[in-house]
Write a protein that holds these residues in place. Sequence first.
Motif, PDB file in Angstrom:
ATOM      1  N   ASP A 116       0.829  -1.205   0.000  1.00 55.95           N
ATOM      2  CA  ASP A 116       0.000   0.000   0.000  1.00 55.95           C
ATOM      3  C   ASP A 116       0.865   1.257   0.000  1.00 55.95           C
ATOM      4  OD1 ASP A 116      -2.325  -1.407  -0.112  1.00 55.95           O
ATOM      5  OD2 ASP A 116      -2.837  -1.190   2.017  1.00 55.95           O
ATOM      6  N   ALA A 117       1.971   1.194   0.739  1.00 57.04           N
ATOM      7  CA  ALA A 117       2.860   2.364   0.795  1.00 57.04           C
ATOM      8  C   ALA A 117       3.529   2.610  -0.549  1.00 57.04           C
ATOM      9  CB  ALA A 117       3.910   2.156   1.891  1.00 57.04           C
ATOM     10  N   LYS A 119       2.485   1.674  -3.550  1.00 59.55           N
ATOM     11  CA  LYS A 119       1.514   2.040  -4.580  1.00 59.55           C
ATOM     12  C   LYS A 119       0.829   3.381  -4.333  1.00 59.55           C
ATOM     13  CE  LYS A 119       0.473  -2.798  -5.684  1.00 59.55           C
ATOM     14  NZ  LYS A 119      -0.557  -3.877  -5.674  1.00 59.55           N
ATOM     15  N   GLY A 120       1.155   4.034  -3.231  1.00 61.14           N
ATOM     16  CA  GLY A 120       0.586   5.342  -2.956  1.00 61.14           C
ATOM     17  C   GLY A 120      -0.768   5.314  -2.278  1.00 61.14           C
ATOM     18  N   VAL A 121      -1.209   4.123  -1.855  1.00 64.29           N
ATOM     19  CA  VAL A 121      -2.522   4.027  -1.204  1.00 64.29           C
ATOM     20  C   VAL A 121      -2.510   4.771   0.120  1.00 64.29           C
ATOM     21  CG1 VAL A 121      -4.212   2.448  -0.209  1.00 64.29           C
ATOM     22  CG2 VAL A 121      -3.038   1.851  -2.340  1.00 64.29           C
ATOM     23  N   ILE A 122      -1.435   4.619   0.882  1.00 66.17           N
ATOM     24  CA  ILE A 122      -1.355   5.304   2.172  1.00 66.17           C
ATOM     25  C   ILE A 122      -1.289   6.812   1.970  1.00 66.17           C
ATOM     26  CG2 ILE A 122       0.108   5.643   4.204  1.00 66.17           C
ATOM     27  CD1 ILE A 122       0.742   2.703   4.177  1.00 66.17           C
ATOM     28  N   ASP A 123      -0.582   7.259   0.931  1.00 64.71           N
ATOM     29  CA  ASP A 123      -0.567   8.693   0.624  1.00 64.71           C
ATOM     30  C   ASP A 123      -1.971   9.199   0.303  1.00 64.71           C
ATOM     31  OD1 ASP A 123       2.152   8.896   1.005  1.00 64.71           O
ATOM     32  OD2 ASP A 123       2.636   8.487  -1.096  1.00 64.71           O
ATOM     33  N   ARG A 124      -2.730   8.378  -0.398  1.00 67.76           N
ATOM     34  CA  ARG A 124      -4.109   8.739  -0.723  1.00 67.76           C
ATOM     35  C   ARG A 124      -4.944   8.843   0.552  1.00 67.76           C
ATOM     36  NH1 ARG A 124      -7.635  11.714  -3.290  1.00 67.76           N
ATOM     37  NH2 ARG A 124      -9.603  10.652  -3.739  1.00 67.76           N
ATOM     38  N   PHE A 125      -4.759   7.902   1.462  1.00 69.49           N
ATOM     39  CA  PHE A 125      -5.470   7.961   2.731  1.00 69.49           C
ATOM     40  C   PHE A 125      -5.119   9.242   3.491  1.00 69.49           C
ATOM     41  CE2 PHE A 125      -5.853   3.071   2.962  1.00 69.49           C
ATOM     42  CZ  PHE A 125      -7.120   3.132   2.394  1.00 69.49           C
ATOM     43  N   ARG A 126      -3.835   9.590   3.465  1.00 66.28           N
ATOM     44  CA  ARG A 126      -3.413  10.776   4.215  1.00 66.28           C
ATOM     45  C   ARG A 126      -4.002  12.051   3.632  1.00 66.28           C
ATOM     46  NH1 ARG A 126       1.990   8.361   4.520  1.00 66.28           N
ATOM     47  NH2 ARG A 126       2.672   9.744   2.855  1.00 66.28           N
ATOM     48  N   SER A 127      -4.296  12.034   2.342  1.00 62.67           N
ATOM     49  CA  SER A 127      -4.863  13.227   1.716  1.00 62.67           C
ATOM     50  C   SER A 127      -6.355  13.372   1.979  1.00 62.67           C
ATOM     51  CB  SER A 127      -4.620  13.183   0.199  1.00 62.67           C
ATOM     52  OG  SER A 127      -5.395  12.153  -0.406  1.00 62.67           O
ATOM     53  N   ASN A 199      10.480  -1.946   0.603  1.00 61.17           N
ATOM     54  CA  ASN A 199       9.785  -2.541  -0.543  1.00 61.17           C
ATOM     55  C   ASN A 199       9.271  -3.933  -0.178  1.00 61.17           C
ATOM     56  OD1 ASN A 199      12.097  -4.395  -0.983  1.00 61.17           O
ATOM     57  ND2 ASN A 199      13.134  -2.523  -1.653  1.00 61.17           N
ATOM     58  N   PRO A 200       8.398  -4.507  -1.012  1.00 61.04           N
ATOM     59  CA  PRO A 200       7.858  -5.844  -0.721  1.00 61.04           C
ATOM     60  C   PRO A 200       8.920  -6.928  -0.661  1.00 61.04           C
ATOM     61  CG  PRO A 200       6.501  -4.724  -2.356  1.00 61.04           C
ATOM     62  CD  PRO A 200       7.735  -3.880  -2.171  1.00 61.04           C
ATOM     63  N   PHE A 288       3.355   5.778  11.482  1.00 60.99           N
ATOM     64  CA  PHE A 288       2.391   6.278  10.502  1.00 60.99           C
ATOM     65  C   PHE A 288       2.234   7.783  10.617  1.00 60.99           C
ATOM     66  CE2 PHE A 288      -1.947   7.414   9.272  1.00 60.99           C
ATOM     67  CZ  PHE A 288      -1.978   6.941   7.976  1.00 60.99           C
ATOM     68  N   GLN A 289       2.199   8.302  11.835  1.00 59.92           N
ATOM     69  CA  GLN A 289       2.085   9.754  12.028  1.00 59.92           C
ATOM     70  C   GLN A 289       3.317  10.472  11.475  1.00 59.92           C
ATOM     71  OE1 GLN A 289       1.456   9.935  16.262  1.00 59.92           O
ATOM     72  NE2 GLN A 289      -0.780   9.839  16.058  1.00 59.92           N
ATOM     73  N   LYS A 290       4.474   9.848  11.635  1.00 53.23           N
ATOM     74  CA  LYS A 290       5.706  10.447  11.106  1.00 53.23           C
ATOM     75  C   LYS A 290       5.671  10.525   9.591  1.00 53.23           C
ATOM     76  CE  LYS A 290      10.745  10.016  11.228  1.00 53.23           C
ATOM     77  NZ  LYS A 290      11.901   9.201  11.747  1.00 53.23           N
ATOM     78  N   LEU A 291       5.161   9.470   8.951  1.00 57.73           N
ATOM     79  CA  LEU A 291       5.048   9.460   7.488  1.00 57.73           C
ATOM     80  C   LEU A 291       3.987  10.447   7.005  1.00 57.73           C
ATOM     81  CD1 LEU A 291       5.279   5.633   6.744  1.00 57.73           C
ATOM     82  CD2 LEU A 291       7.063   7.339   6.437  1.00 57.73           C
ATOM     83  N   SER A 292       3.042  10.786   7.880  1.00 56.65           N
ATOM     84  CA  SER A 292       1.948  11.671   7.477  1.00 56.65           C
ATOM     85  C   SER A 292       2.351  13.132   7.510  1.00 56.65           C
ATOM     86  CB  SER A 292       0.743  11.451   8.410  1.00 56.65           C
ATOM     87  OG  SER A 292       0.298  10.112   8.342  1.00 56.65           O
ATOM     88  N   ARG A 293       3.473  13.455   8.102  1.00 62.88           N
ATOM     89  CA  ARG A 293       3.881  14.852   8.191  1.00 62.88           C
ATOM     90  C   ARG A 293       4.467  15.362   6.884  1.00 62.88           C
ATOM     91  NH1 ARG A 293       6.932  13.994  13.982  1.00 62.88           N
ATOM     92  NH2 ARG A 293       5.056  13.625  15.217  1.00 62.88           N
TER      93      ARG A 293
END
Length: 293
Positions: A116-117, A119-127, A199-200, A288-293
């Motif tokens: 998910d990270a 493929k940008g899914v987590i970035d999408r969630f953060r937005s 990566n996977p 996760f919070q660190k990646l969200s900043r």
Amino acid sequence: MTTVTSTDKPGVSAAPSPAKVDLTVGDPDERRVYWAVMDSWNVVRRGLLHYRRQPVLIVWQLGFPILSVLLYAYVFGGAMKPPGDGGDYRDFLMPGMFVMTMAFGFMNTATVVVNDAIKGVIDRFRSMPMAPSAVVAGRGGNDLVVACAELTILAATAFLTGWRSDGGFWGTLAAFGLLVLLRFSLIWLGVWLGLMVPNPEAAGGLYVVVFPLTMISSIFAPPSTMPDWLGVVAAWNPLSSTAAATRELFGNPVASDGSWIQENALLMAVAWPLVLTAVFLPLAVRRFQKLSR
């Protein structure tokens, strides 16, 4: 008075219930809790939908435990002896196989999270205007559902091979509860690792660490049969405590050399998962919070 539903929140898919919820009144904290729950449910539902759209995931995750039971019970079972006086090795083995399945499950968690990270899914969630805890909590909820399905299929397979639980209804229920508790604690380790590895491929490489962890335990053999120093390591392995406790609750053969850790397996089968959760749940949320900043 305006009434909003789950579809009024931008970026969040509709909740499964059509009932309307009045969120214009009441405590703001209550509204935040409501949206956190709904956001988490949407993440859970997204994860479960993947199994319907990609059946190969079901074949792998639910097929592996079945193959493991058949392999160890029929290929190696004839050459193995259970602790104590006689008996069927499968009665000793099956609780350990349940534990091994729960232990390996966190690798699937790590793989899904890192995918998910990437493929940008987590970035999408953060937005999206969603609760920050929803991604982590939703991942945990999804994996618990899958873990229960794995245990159900694994128990049915074990039953067909001749394994039985002699611990009664409540003992059997408590044993499966300990297995789910172990899986719950390892979910957060998987989420944290999934957010840490790049990566996977790196996530798949973690099997090199997990495999010895399951082998150096009481899953397949009593620690007393190992060299002294290795037996101590195996006895203090958290997986050994859950394996010994579930064997006791199932009424299956239990291997104990009289050491404190083995005599108190039931206590440690609860304590170890609580410690793992206390350590890795905050680490996963913080990462996760660190990646969200």
